[in-house]
Design a protein around this motif. Structure first.
Motif, PDB file in Angstrom:
ATOM      1  N   ASP A  29      -3.242 -12.229   0.389  1.00  0.00           N
ATOM      2  CA  ASP A  29      -3.896 -11.991   1.680  1.00  0.00           C
ATOM      3  C   ASP A  29      -2.872 -12.177   2.793  1.00  0.00           C
ATOM      4  OD1 ASP A  29      -5.347 -12.269   4.101  1.00  0.00           O
ATOM      5  OD2 ASP A  29      -7.122 -12.989   3.048  1.00  0.00           O
ATOM      6  N   GLN A  79       0.817  -1.221   0.000  1.00  0.00           N
ATOM      7  CA  GLN A  79       0.000   0.000   0.000  1.00  0.00           C
ATOM      8  C   GLN A  79       0.849   1.269   0.000  1.00  0.00           C
ATOM      9  OE1 GLN A  79      -2.779  -1.112  -0.689  1.00  0.00           O
ATOM     10  NE2 GLN A  79      -2.643  -3.150   0.221  1.00  0.00           N
ATOM     11  N   THR A 122      -5.649  -7.219   3.137  1.00  0.00           N
ATOM     12  CA  THR A 122      -4.770  -6.218   2.526  1.00  0.00           C
ATOM     13  C   THR A 122      -4.364  -5.118   3.494  1.00  0.00           C
ATOM     14  OG1 THR A 122      -6.754  -5.117   1.655  1.00  0.00           O
ATOM     15  CG2 THR A 122      -5.581  -6.595   0.171  1.00  0.00           C
ATOM     16  N   GLN A 174      -4.776  -2.379  -2.468  1.00  0.00           N
ATOM     17  CA  GLN A 174      -4.492  -3.389  -3.480  1.00  0.00           C
ATOM     18  C   GLN A 174      -4.051  -4.695  -2.821  1.00  0.00           C
ATOM     19  OE1 GLN A 174      -5.178  -2.729  -6.543  1.00  0.00           O
ATOM     20  NE2 GLN A 174      -5.516  -0.530  -6.256  1.00  0.00           N
ATOM     21  N   PRO A 175      -4.300  -5.856  -3.476  1.00  0.00           N
ATOM     22  CA  PRO A 175      -3.782  -7.119  -2.936  1.00  0.00           C
ATOM     23  C   PRO A 175      -2.267  -7.044  -2.777  1.00  0.00           C
ATOM     24  CG  PRO A 175      -5.313  -7.520  -4.734  1.00  0.00           C
ATOM     25  CD  PRO A 175      -5.052  -6.046  -4.725  1.00  0.00           C
ATOM     26  N   LEU A 176      -1.741  -7.663  -1.737  1.00  0.00           N
ATOM     27  CA  LEU A 176      -0.304  -7.683  -1.535  1.00  0.00           C
ATOM     28  C   LEU A 176       0.353  -8.549  -2.598  1.00  0.00           C
ATOM     29  CD1 LEU A 176      -0.138  -8.083   2.362  1.00  0.00           C
ATOM     30  CD2 LEU A 176      -0.282  -6.001   1.016  1.00  0.00           C
TER      31      LEU A 176
END
Length: 469
Positions: free
Chosen positions: A209, A34, A64, A167-169
């Motif tokens: 996740d 992020q 996230t 956003q997804p990691l």
């Protein structure tokens, strides 16, 4: 000042907390991923650095860092942290939390972060109950949601809040989280080591996740912390999380082999085989956006005009991946796979654009016919631009026998419809239109202006069968 009993209770609670909670960052610099939100100069970072009152909506997939960011805000700004879940809380709970925050603000001047998880589950009435507290800044409101707030959060609350999208990691983020948890005193404190292959498998299982990654790690390490340094291999991880390691290297041959088999199964109308490869990719942690992109391509390449709705389904599945995310979006992807696999097949679209590009690349680029050229600028009329153009809508049949292609390709036939599915109807339509247009092309069906060269479609090439690469 808190009592010794409060301090002891907090230490006990911290020790019993899940690994994901114990490893929750204490500062913005400890937050993994992020960076578009936490980097210096971003709106969110400015709010924190200036200790400003705020109202935030955090939208993103599970794991996230929505709860983490809310907690870090309270820690960095020294505000009370009150957490409610919209799954179990009601209006009464919201009002009680707001009243407690107002009392604290009046007595000590200390602000409260009111964090509401799954805020989209609140009814309109429940969300409206938040408005006075947000409007008057009795609390710093932070709502977390996995659903698009534009559809799930009432407009008055939306207009009073800054919307931040998480956003997804990525794989590196997940790897960093796991390695930190292995070494940190709050985590496993070096009592457990992780085999490189097991780490790779854990990263795949996480699927972007972070909370899932730490939960799986904790399950695999269970019982090892008290036995001295222990080593977790892939087999141990598989037993702990009941997930067999799918042998799948996203950067190697297995990636290309599986996606190639996936595509060819759809092309071959074998929905069952295609679903197998879809499940295999999902379980291995393949990026669902990559899968969705391939479906969009093959909706036109392998189905095309035989079922024009296939492209709509594929695009809708891609949107669902962005809107919903995994694991639920696997259902949308499966629907698209089944639709494409069972649909009638035609490669006429990909052959048509391939043949047209082949002509262009071969230098068959003639001048645009004068009657089709832009006639809207000063001097165009003097050059004869637009002279003789007939507006098709002025004719009852809507088609005018006038030349559209440059002379050099005026007799080329690129799109050759099949009789498969709905394309059979388009085939008849294309024939009727060509019967009207061909008389002005001067060469007859399939001939060039010179009358001796083969039609462009004769030189078209089938798409590369190794599509996986």
């Amino acid at each position: 000042m808190e009592s010794l009993f409060d301090e002891a209770e907090e230490r006990a609670a911290q020790k019993a907390a899940p690994l994901a909670v114990r490893m929750r960052p204490r500062t913005l610099d400890e937050v993994v991923g992020q960076r578009h939100l936490t980097a210096p100069g971003t709106p969110f970072r400015k709010l924190i650095d200036n200790d400003a009152p705020m109202s935030l909506l955090l939208w993103g997939p599970p794991g996230t860092g929505k709860t983490t960011l809310a907690y870090v805000v309270s820690q960095v700004t020294s505000r009370r942290f009150t957490e409610l879940s919209a799954v179990t809380a009601g209006v009464k709970d919201v009002r009680a939390a707001v009243d407690a925050a107002r009392r604290e603000l009046g007595m000590s001047g200390r602000q409260t972060v009111l964090f509401i998880d799954e805020v989209h589950r609140f009814s309109k009435t429940q969300q409206d109950a938040l408005l006075p507290a947000v409007e008057n800044r009795w609390v710093s409101f932070i709502g977390a949601t996995t659903e698009n707030p534009s559809f799930s959060v009432v407009s008055p609350l939306m207009s009073r809040s800054l919307l931040l999208t998480l956003q997804p990691l990525d794989d590196d983020d997940i790897r960093m989280l796991v390695e930190r948890a292995l070494a940190d005193e709050r985590g496993l404190a070096g009592a457990v080591t992780l085999d490189p292959d097991a780490l790779d498998h854990l990263v795949r299982l996480a699927g972007g996740d972070g909370r899932r990654a730490l939960t799986y790690l904790e399950a695999a390490a269970l019982g090892f912390e008290t036995q001295g340094t222990a080593h977790i291999d892939t087999a141990t991880l598989e037993r702990a999380v009941d997930k067999a390691a799918v042998r799948y290297d996203r950067d190697g041959d297995q990636h290309y082999d599986v996606i190639s088999a996936f595509i060819k199964s759809i092309r071959g109308s074998d929905a069952d085989a295609a679903l197998h490869y879809l499940a295999r990719m999902i379980e291995a942690g393949e990026d669902p956006r990559f899968i969705a992109r391939r479906l969009i391509v093959h909706a036109s390449e392998d189905v095309g005009m035989a079922d024009p709705t296939a492209l709509q389904t594929a695009v809708a599945a891609a949107q669902a991946v962005e809107f919903v995310g995994l694991p639920e979006a696997r259902i949308n992807l499966a629907q698209a796979v089944i639709h494409l696999a069972l649909a009638p097949k035609s490669n006429a679209v990909v052959k048509a654009i391939g043949a047209a590009q082949a002509d262009v690349q071969a230098g068959l680029i003639g001048a645009v016919p004068a009657h089709l050229r832009d006639a809207h600028y000063a001097g165009a009329k003097r050059l004869g631009h637009g002279d003789g153009y007939v507006y098709p809508h002025d004719r009852p049949e809507g088609i005018v026998a006038q030349q559209y292609a440059p002379d050099v390709v005026a007799a080329r036939t690129y799109y050759e419809p099949t009789n498969h599915g709905m394309e059979n109807r388009f085939s008849e339509r294309a024939r009727v239109i060509r019967d009207i247009l061909r008389p002005v092309r001067g060469g007859g069906e399939g001939a060039t202006p010179d009358g001796d060269a083969p039609a462009a479609s004769d030189a078209s090439h089938a798409p590369d069968e190794g599509n996986g690469r």
